[in-house]
Design a protein around this motif. Sequence first.
Motif, short mmCIF file in Angstrom:
data_model
loop_
_atom_site.label_atom_id
_atom_site.label_comp_id
_atom_site.label_asym_id
_atom_site.label_seq_id
_atom_site.Cartn_x
_atom_site.Cartn_y
_atom_site.Cartn_z
N GLU A 146 34.65 -0.55 41.23
CA GLU A 146 35.89 0.01 41.75
C GLU A 146 36.81 0.41 40.60
OE1 GLU A 146 39.37 -1.92 44.38
OE2 GLU A 146 37.47 -1.67 45.46
N VAL A 147 37.29 1.63 40.64
CA VAL A 147 38.20 2.14 39.62
C VAL A 147 39.62 2.08 40.15
CG1 VAL A 147 38.84 4.14 38.22
CG2 VAL A 147 36.42 3.64 38.65
N TYR A 148 40.49 1.46 39.37
CA TYR A 148 41.90 1.33 39.75
C TYR A 148 42.69 2.47 39.12
CZ TYR A 148 46.68 -0.52 39.72
OH TYR A 148 48.04 -0.67 39.87
N ASP A 193 41.50 1.29 29.46
CA ASP A 193 42.49 2.09 30.18
C ASP A 193 42.40 3.52 29.67
OD1 ASP A 193 43.41 -0.05 31.63
OD2 ASP A 193 45.16 -0.42 30.36
N VAL A 194 42.12 4.45 30.58
CA VAL A 194 41.97 5.86 30.22
C VAL A 194 43.18 6.64 30.74
CG1 VAL A 194 40.53 7.92 30.43
CG2 VAL A 194 39.46 5.64 30.37
N PRO A 195 44.01 7.20 29.86
CA PRO A 195 45.16 7.99 30.31
C PRO A 195 44.72 9.40 30.71
CG PRO A 195 45.11 7.93 27.92
CD PRO A 195 43.95 7.10 28.39
N THR A 196 45.42 9.99 31.65
CA THR A 196 45.12 11.38 32.02
C THR A 196 45.77 12.35 31.02
OG1 THR A 196 46.96 11.28 33.57
CG2 THR A 196 44.76 10.97 34.48
N PHE A 253 43.85 5.27 34.52
CA PHE A 253 42.95 4.50 35.37
C PHE A 253 42.15 3.56 34.49
CE2 PHE A 253 41.18 8.66 34.39
CZ PHE A 253 39.91 8.40 33.90
N SER A 254 41.62 2.51 35.10
CA SER A 254 40.92 1.46 34.34
C SER A 254 39.45 1.42 34.72
CB SER A 254 41.56 0.10 34.63
OG SER A 254 42.92 0.11 34.29
N LEU A 255 38.59 1.34 33.70
CA LEU A 255 37.15 1.28 33.89
C LEU A 255 36.59 -0.01 33.32
CD1 LEU A 255 36.12 4.90 32.77
CD2 LEU A 255 36.37 4.07 35.11
N ASP A 256 35.87 -0.75 34.12
CA ASP A 256 35.18 -1.94 33.65
C ASP A 256 33.97 -1.49 32.83
OD1 ASP A 256 33.21 -4.28 33.81
OD2 ASP A 256 35.02 -5.15 34.66
#
Length: 398
Positions: free
Chosen positions: A309-311, A91-94, A291-294
């Motif tokens: 797909e990025v959520y 999970d990457v915060p802005t 947003f979340s990155l696999d």
Amino acid sequence: MSLKKKKKSFFKYWSAKLHLWFGLAVGIPVVIISITGALYVFKDEVENFTRQDVIYHHEPNIGSKKLIPISVLAERVAKACPEDYPLHWVDVPTDVTRSYKYYYYEHNPDAWNYFDETVIYKTIYVNPFSGEVLRVYDEKMGFFNIVKMIHFSFLLKSEWGKYVVGIPVCLFVIMLITGVVLWWPRNKAGRKQRFQFAWKSTTKPKRKNYDLHNILGFYSSIFALIFAITGLFYCFFIVQAMVYVVFSGGETVYPDRSHITTTAPESERTLYTLDSIANQVKRLYPDSYQFSLDLGDEHMDDHVHPNFEVYVKHLSYSYHKASHIVFDEHSGELLHIHDHNDKNLGEKMVSANYDIHVGSVFNLPTKIIAFLVSLICASLPITGFMIWYGRRKKLLKD
């Protein structure tokens, strides 16, 4: 007139029978589901308080420092917290003052209970500027995750445990409807008594119990129905399909983005591909929450995506406002944007289902409603049983 009365009494008679039979049959499961639901409502608030020292990394002078590449951070996390399985996603915060969250998650589809099915589930908070692992949480054995899985499957295998929960909830829906039928007063005098508590010092405990069951049951019934139906959404595909069809205006096919796939060769993927994708997301949605990155590794449950797909989660307290972006996972090229505002109402309702179910759709006010209604739902089988037991005891004496 007499015919009408007869029909009404016949309807109420069978409503009473169904209400009683189903109440006795699923009373205990409903109490468990309701109490675990109430406990889960304030999960985010509790975790934000207990984890506040690691949610923010407190790195000084970040304006003059660079973020460590996401893939490099993953390697450092795996080295600092080694497991037998690869990291799953991040999970990457802005907000650059917040920590990144890396996850270990493995799901064994052949297990029969939660503890074997969830092989590992850990959250690792990481300082993205220094690479320091701030803390590791074992979510598998965490209080709220255990509560959630009791609520969802009674700690049984998710694939069929959800039906063990779903069937009592279906019967509870019928109980709520028949309860309103039984509550409905015949005249104005009856209405007064059923809308409010009219207790006096002489009011007997039996009467108080009866009022608690009827009055609280009536006032909570509409919310209880909403929470029950949004819960059934996760148990039965037909409920998901009905929600989408009804709110999309008759659309029967859910938007499919699986044809938008990676075409670049694997050789184009580098340590900076995920960072390129992350930077594009930040430019597109600078005001989003995270947003979340696999991370692209293979997993026990044959973890395969038709596309990368990025959520994007727009709000801190809710998942219902979300966008989806498809990238080429090798080159990092932007392939498709499915913005929240471009979704039809059916898609938005499907996205909002979780937030409606847990009461987070409008943050604290709806969470308080969800908490109180869940407690009332937990009390209804108990007060209902006491009414039935009291009447039965009286009949046996007579």
